[in-house]
Scaffold this active site. Structure first.
Site, PDB file in Angstrom:
ATOM      1  N   ASN A 102       0.622  -1.039   0.104  1.00 50.45           N
ATOM      2  CA  ASN A 102      -0.020  -0.042  -0.023  1.00 50.45           C
ATOM      3  C   ASN A 102       1.015   1.116   0.021  1.00 50.45           C
ATOM      4  OD1 ASN A 102      -1.893   2.185   0.279  1.00 50.45           O
ATOM      5  ND2 ASN A 102      -2.667   0.965   2.222  1.00 50.45           N
ATOM      6  N   ASN A 107      -5.791   6.557  -0.900  1.00 50.58           N
ATOM      7  CA  ASN A 107      -6.895   5.870  -1.737  1.00 50.58           C
ATOM      8  C   ASN A 107      -7.624   4.720  -1.462  1.00 50.58           C
ATOM      9  OD1 ASN A 107      -5.310   3.695  -2.561  1.00 50.58           O
ATOM     10  ND2 ASN A 107      -4.376   4.762  -4.281  1.00 50.58           N
ATOM     11  N   GLY A 127      -6.009  -2.829   0.917  1.00 51.71           N
ATOM     12  CA  GLY A 127      -5.342  -1.470   0.545  1.00 51.71           C
ATOM     13  C   GLY A 127      -4.278  -1.357  -0.293  1.00 51.71           C
ATOM     14  N   ASP A 296      -8.967 -14.935 -18.126  1.00 47.38           N
ATOM     15  CA  ASP A 296      -9.494 -15.764 -17.030  1.00 47.38           C
ATOM     16  C   ASP A 296     -10.726 -16.514 -17.830  1.00 47.38           C
ATOM     17  OD1 ASP A 296      -9.986 -16.223 -14.149  1.00 47.38           O
ATOM     18  OD2 ASP A 296     -11.800 -15.355 -14.617  1.00 47.38           O
ATOM     19  N   GLU A 325      -6.555 -19.320 -19.125  1.00 41.90           N
ATOM     20  CA  GLU A 325      -6.687 -20.337 -18.052  1.00 41.90           C
ATOM     21  C   GLU A 325      -7.676 -21.405 -18.529  1.00 41.90           C
ATOM     22  OE1 GLU A 325      -8.426 -19.967 -13.616  1.00 41.90           O
ATOM     23  OE2 GLU A 325      -9.562 -19.242 -14.965  1.00 41.90           O
TER      24      GLU A 325
END
Length: 580
Positions: A102, A107, A127, A296, A325
């Protein structure tokens, strides 16, 4: 670009009642306007001629009540190094942006978004972001990694109970999730990676979106997504789309049903949607400079569409690479999806260069697990490589973000880990390493997928220690880090491993011997998985030793004589660069 047209999805109240015109722009003409059943959409196709120049093109939507004007920017092509592809010369480092580091806590929580940060919950957002990744690119580079794959970065504005930190439930396919950064900060991350000769692989999903995607409030057509009431959730049986005896019901249940109830299944048979998805991919490549894509849930989408998509990308970017995948346990079912597979029962040709080598991953887990089948599983799996059109293009891995952490698979046995990692770095294919594997990270003692996806200590302000430094790592983590770095950095320049032949010998006494070789170099790999040392009679391997009298062990740095025999300690890998 090679593609001469671009189709714009335009959304606004009762657009179907307007007349569309475009302002004068060199080389650009209005090719077609398509209305759909939803009057709030128009699909405006522009033709971009060879004489076109960059600039802003005004689109006028004229109505009796007045004219609405919106602008479309035609940008110049990117220059410099990008769309490089990836190959067996690379080692891919896979990380989850939310869990790595992070670097911009400001943000973490975005006003108006459905989920903020809660590091106490293993299934919530933590985060991590692009700023954190950029801060630690040197760490990744120093490991010997040459490519960076991040799980999806699209906006995933989903409810907290869903846990969309993983990125696989897109709610806007043209926008980076602001909790990671912005489109511009992602571009800067790609640039920073390229400055270190790190390639960037982007994770994409064309099978489904998140149910909070803005389309779902007002879809363009009734068939934009498949009907959940009709199909329900998928059967997850990858064999169904390949099985020559499969019932059509089962095939449809695999490809047209929803992955989970919160992920609407996209209907790529819809021509407008198919065009949208293809253009979206080309836009990401051209606007950010990425080098490859991992797609994916490849076989859950319409397979003819996936071929069309792959062909469009590779036509535009011939050096690019894509790995699909394909989570299946058997070699024939895996090989079906690779370009030029010769045994299709349905004459299908995918055009897909690379697939994820799940069969070999499962073999590695079984070979080194306490109650597994031993290294014979590796031999038996590789012996089926004749089924693949190009086995060296497969992406190989010990684990990933969906699998049990490998170090836990082997019951936190350091010897087993080292044997497996040595195999991964020296066998054929394109190796992928899941983040924190270099630390022998086990599963966390929590329920759910969060157990596989820990935060990297030191990636967050205030962490008690940092695994990004030698002094911040435990003794065990440093042993793993050093071992991984030694082998991976060696592999960077080991062309014989990148492109050389592979000759292996039937394992004996749970010891597996194989060679990587080309016209100039020979590497002998011995994996002794037994609980005792093994003395190998070397005359069995003479066809590959070919008069070499010694070898430098890449792992230990020691010179090893090659006489009549070679003794290998128990539970030990040797990677020998042979010398005459």
């Amino acid at each position: 670009m090679e593609r001469p047209t671009v189709e714009l999805m335009v959304y606004g109240e009762n657009l179907a009642t307007t007349r569309v015109e475009i302002g004068t722009h060199p080389g650009v003409t209005l090719d077609r306007v398509t209305e759909v059943e939803n009057p709030n959409y128009l699909f405006v196709r522009l033709r971009i001629g060879d004489t076109a120049t960059p600039g802003t093109i005004p689109l006028h939507f004229r109505h009796d009540a007045g004219t609405l004007t919106r602008s479309f920017e035609l940008r110049p092509r990117r220059t410099g190094t990008y769309a490089q592809g990836f190959s067996s010369e690379d080692v891919i480092y896979l990380l989850m942006p939310d869990r790595f580091a992070n670097g911009a806590p400001e943000n973490d929580s975005i006003p108006g978004f459905l989920e903020g940060v809660d590091r106490s919950d293993p299934d919530a957002r933590h985060g991590g972001d692009f700023a954190g990744i950029r801060e630690h690119l040197d760490y990744i580079d120093d490991l010997g990694m040459t490519a960076l794959w991040m799980t999806p970065i699209f906006e995933n504005d989903m409810p907290p109970e869903y846990g969309a930190y993983h990125g696989y439930a897109a709610t806007d396919m043209y926008r980076v999730d602001p909790r990671f950064g912005s489109n511009d900060t992602f571009r800067r991350l790609v640039e920073s990676a390229h400055e270190r000769d790190l390639k960037v692989i982007m994770d994409m999903i064309h099978n489904h979106i998140g149910d909070r995607h803005w389309w779902m409030d007002d879809p363009p057509t009734g068939d934009w997504v498949h009907d959940f009431d009709k199909y329900g959730t998928t059967n997850y049986e990858g064999a169904a789309v390949i099985d020559p005896y499969a019932a059509e019901h089962d095939r449809e249940q695999l490809t047209d049903a929803w992955f989970v109830p919160s992920m609407p299944d996209l209907n790529q048979d819809n021509e407008l949607l198919a065009t949208y998805l293809i253009q979206n991919t080309l836009w990401w490549i051209e606007s950010t400079g990425i080098d490859g894509i991992r797609m994916d849930t490849y076989f859950y989408a319409d397979k003819d569409y996936m071929t069309r998509w792959t062909s469009a990308v590779l036509e535009e970017y011939p050096d690019f690479n894509i790995v699909g995948e394909s989570w299946v346990p058997t070699v024939p079912h895996e090989a079906y999806w690779q370009d030029d597979f010769q045994a299709h029962p349905d004459d299908y040709d995918s055009d897909l260069p690379s697939v994820t080598d799940f069969p070999l991953s499962f073999a590695m887990q079984d070979a080194f697990a306490p109650d597994g089948g031993g290294v014979y599983d590796l031999y038996r799996t590789l012996a089926q490589d004749h089924v693949y059109p190009a086995p060296n293009k497969l992406v190989t891995f010990l684990d990933n973000h969906d699998l049990t952490r490998f170090f836990s698979v082997v019951d936190e046995d350091e010897d087993a880990f080292k044997l497996a990692y040595a195999f991964l770095m020296t066998t054929r294919g394109i190796p992928q390493v899941y983040y924190a594997t270099e630390l022998m990270q086990p599963m966390l003692d929590v329920e759910g997928d969060g157990a596989k996806r820990p935060d990297m200590p030191g990636g967050w302000p205030g962490d008690a220690r940092s695994v990004f430094t030698e002094e911040g790592r435990t003794a065990r983590e440093n042993r793993a880090h050093d071992f991984v770095t030694t082998l991976t950095t060696w592999r960077e320049d080991a062309d014989v491993v990148h492109h050389g032949g592979l000759t292996h010998y039937i394992p004996q006494d749970d010891t597996y011997v194989y060679f990587r070789h080309d016209a100039d170099d020979t590497v002998m790999v011995v994996l002794n998985n037994a609980e005792e040392s093994r003395t190998l009679a070397l005359d069995r391997f003479e066809e590959r030793i070919q008069g070499h009298t010694a070898g430098r062990d890449v792992i230990s740095g020691a010179t090893v004589a090659l006489g009549d025999s070679l003794t290998v300690p128990a539970r030990t890998p040797m990677v020998l660069e042979l010398r005459k």
